[in-house]
Write a protein that holds these residues in place. Sequence first.
Motif, short mmCIF file in Angstrom:
data_model
loop_
_atom_site.label_atom_id
_atom_site.label_comp_id
_atom_site.label_asym_id
_atom_site.label_seq_id
_atom_site.Cartn_x
_atom_site.Cartn_y
_atom_site.Cartn_z
N VAL A 15 -86.86 13.43 -33.55
CA VAL A 15 -86.18 12.49 -32.77
C VAL A 15 -86.42 11.20 -32.97
N ALA A 16 -87.68 10.64 -33.14
CA ALA A 16 -87.92 9.57 -33.74
C ALA A 16 -87.15 8.98 -35.12
N ASP A 17 -87.12 9.87 -35.72
CA ASP A 17 -86.16 9.53 -37.18
C ASP A 17 -84.82 9.23 -36.58
N ALA A 18 -84.17 10.27 -35.80
CA ALA A 18 -82.71 9.98 -35.31
C ALA A 18 -82.54 8.59 -34.76
N ALA A 51 -84.50 5.89 -35.16
CA ALA A 51 -84.74 4.99 -36.03
C ALA A 51 -83.57 4.45 -36.76
N PHE A 52 -82.90 5.69 -36.97
CA PHE A 52 -81.61 5.56 -37.85
C PHE A 52 -80.56 4.44 -36.79
N GLU A 53 -80.46 4.87 -35.54
CA GLU A 53 -79.57 4.15 -34.63
C GLU A 53 -79.99 2.82 -34.70
N LEU A 54 -81.19 2.61 -34.52
CA LEU A 54 -81.89 1.15 -34.60
C LEU A 54 -81.40 0.39 -35.81
N ALA A 55 -81.54 1.02 -36.85
CA ALA A 55 -81.29 0.47 -38.17
C ALA A 55 -79.84 -0.06 -38.32
N LYS A 56 -78.90 0.99 -37.88
CA LYS A 56 -77.66 0.75 -38.04
C LYS A 56 -77.24 -0.27 -37.17
N ALA A 57 -77.75 -0.57 -35.82
CA ALA A 57 -77.60 -1.44 -34.69
C ALA A 57 -78.03 -2.99 -35.41
N ARG A 117 -79.57 -2.85 -41.03
CA ARG A 117 -80.61 -2.68 -41.90
C ARG A 117 -80.15 -1.33 -42.93
N THR A 118 -79.05 -0.74 -42.44
CA THR A 118 -78.69 0.51 -43.63
C THR A 118 -77.28 0.87 -43.43
N GLY A 119 -76.77 1.09 -44.44
CA GLY A 119 -75.23 1.44 -44.50
C GLY A 119 -75.06 2.79 -44.69
N LEU A 120 -76.07 3.75 -44.47
CA LEU A 120 -76.08 5.04 -44.46
C LEU A 120 -74.99 5.72 -43.44
N LEU A 121 -74.35 6.63 -43.98
CA LEU A 121 -73.08 7.02 -42.96
C LEU A 121 -72.32 6.20 -42.34
N PRO A 122 -71.37 5.39 -43.06
CA PRO A 122 -70.77 4.52 -42.31
C PRO A 122 -69.60 4.78 -41.47
N TYR A 132 -75.95 12.55 -38.41
CA TYR A 132 -77.27 12.38 -38.51
C TYR A 132 -77.98 12.83 -37.42
N LEU A 133 -77.33 12.26 -36.01
CA LEU A 133 -77.79 12.84 -34.58
C LEU A 133 -77.54 14.04 -34.57
#
Length: 410
Positions: free
Chosen positions: A116-119, A121-127, A130-135, A210-211
Amino acid sequence: MPTAELKSWLRQPDLMTFPYGAVLREYHCVGKHFVSRELIDLLAAARARLSTMSGPWPRLRTLVSFLDTVLDKPDDRYDYSSYLALPLLQLPGADDPVEQAPFARARCDRITTQIVADALAFELAKAEGRTGLLPRMRPPAGLIRKRYKHGVRVMRPGLARMSLDSDLTATDPADLTRQACSAVRADMSVTERQALELSMLPVYTAHDEYLFLRVLQAFETTFSLLATHLRGVITALPRGEVDQAIGFLNASEAALHESAPLFSVLATMQVESFRTFRQFTEGASAIQSQNYKLVESLCRRPDPDRIDSAAYESTPDVRLRVLVGQTTLDEVYCYVRETGELSESDHRRLGKAMSGFAGALTRWRRTHYRLAVRMLGEATGTGYTEGTPYLKAVRDIPVFRAVDERARTR
C-alpha cells in the motif's frame, strides 16, 4: 536498451548482474501486453540458461519467478497469479508448516504495508512530477487525495503493530502519506525492496493500473493470512486448544475489517481507465484466486455443483485438495461438539467467533459485488468468467453449515 543489456548478460550470465532495471523500464514503458518479440526471445533465452547456473538459492528463485512472470503471456500461462506477480511476493502458502500460523500476522503486516505504501508513493511521485511512469488517463487531484486518506487507513493497524506509527503526526492527507511511506521505506530490507519493485508489471500504461495491481495484491495477502489462520484453527481444536482457535478466528475477522478500506481505495479508480486496461487482461480473473478458494474450502466443503463449476475448475490445486478430503473447520467443529470434548461455554464462544468471521467474509463478498457492478456493470468478467452475475450468485453462499444448523436447533 534492455535488448543490448540482455545480450551482454547472455554472453556472461551471472545471478548478481541480471539487468532487472532495464527490463522493468521497458515493461513499464509499453506495458506487458506490448513488449517486443525481440525482448521476449532474449528473456526466454535467459530463462533457458538458468538450468546451468549455480548461486545462492534466494537469488536464483527470484530470477526464475521474475522471468516466469514476465513471460507468462508468450508462454500462454497468463492468469491471475502471474498478472499480480504473486510468486515474487512470497505470501504464506497452503503447504507452509501450520506451526508458522502464529507468525503469519507479522509477515502479512509487512507485505501489506509495503504494497500500500508503494501505491501511495507512486501517487505522490506523480503529483510532484518525479516520475513519468504510466502516463495515460491520470486522475484528478481530488481522487488522489481520497487515495491518500483511505490508503493510510489500511496501513495504520499494521504500522501500529510494527511500531512504525509514532511519527504519523501530519493532518494534511498528502503530508501524512509522506510520513507513512517514509516510515515503511526506511524499515524495508534490500530483499523486500527488490520484491516490491519486481512485482509491478502492468499490462498497459494507464495510471490507475498501478493502484489496481497493488490493491489486488493486498487482498491476496489478506486471504493468504486467513487461510493460514484457518489451518491453525483446524489444528488447534482437536487438541482442545480452544483459546488459540478463537484467537485465530478473531484475528481473521479483524483482518477482514482492516482490509475494508481497500475497497474505498479501489473505488477511486476511474471507470474509463479500468475498462481501457482491462481489455489487455483477458485470461486473468479473480475467480482464479487460489487464496480465496482455499479460505472458502477450509471453512466447509463446497457444494458439489460449485466444486464442478468454473469457480473451482479455475483453481485446480484447491479443487484437488477438496476432492482428496481436505479437513474443514465445519467438520472439526462438529467433531468436537459431538464428542463432548468441549464444554458448552467453549462451544458458544467458538460458535460466536465462527459467526463473527462468517459475517465479515459475507460483508466482504457483498462489497466486492457492489464495486464490481460499479466498474463493470453487467459485463462479462475477464478470464472467461461470467463477471458480476457470477459475483451476485455467490455473494451469499453460507460460509459454514454447522454453526447455522446449531443456531436453528436452539
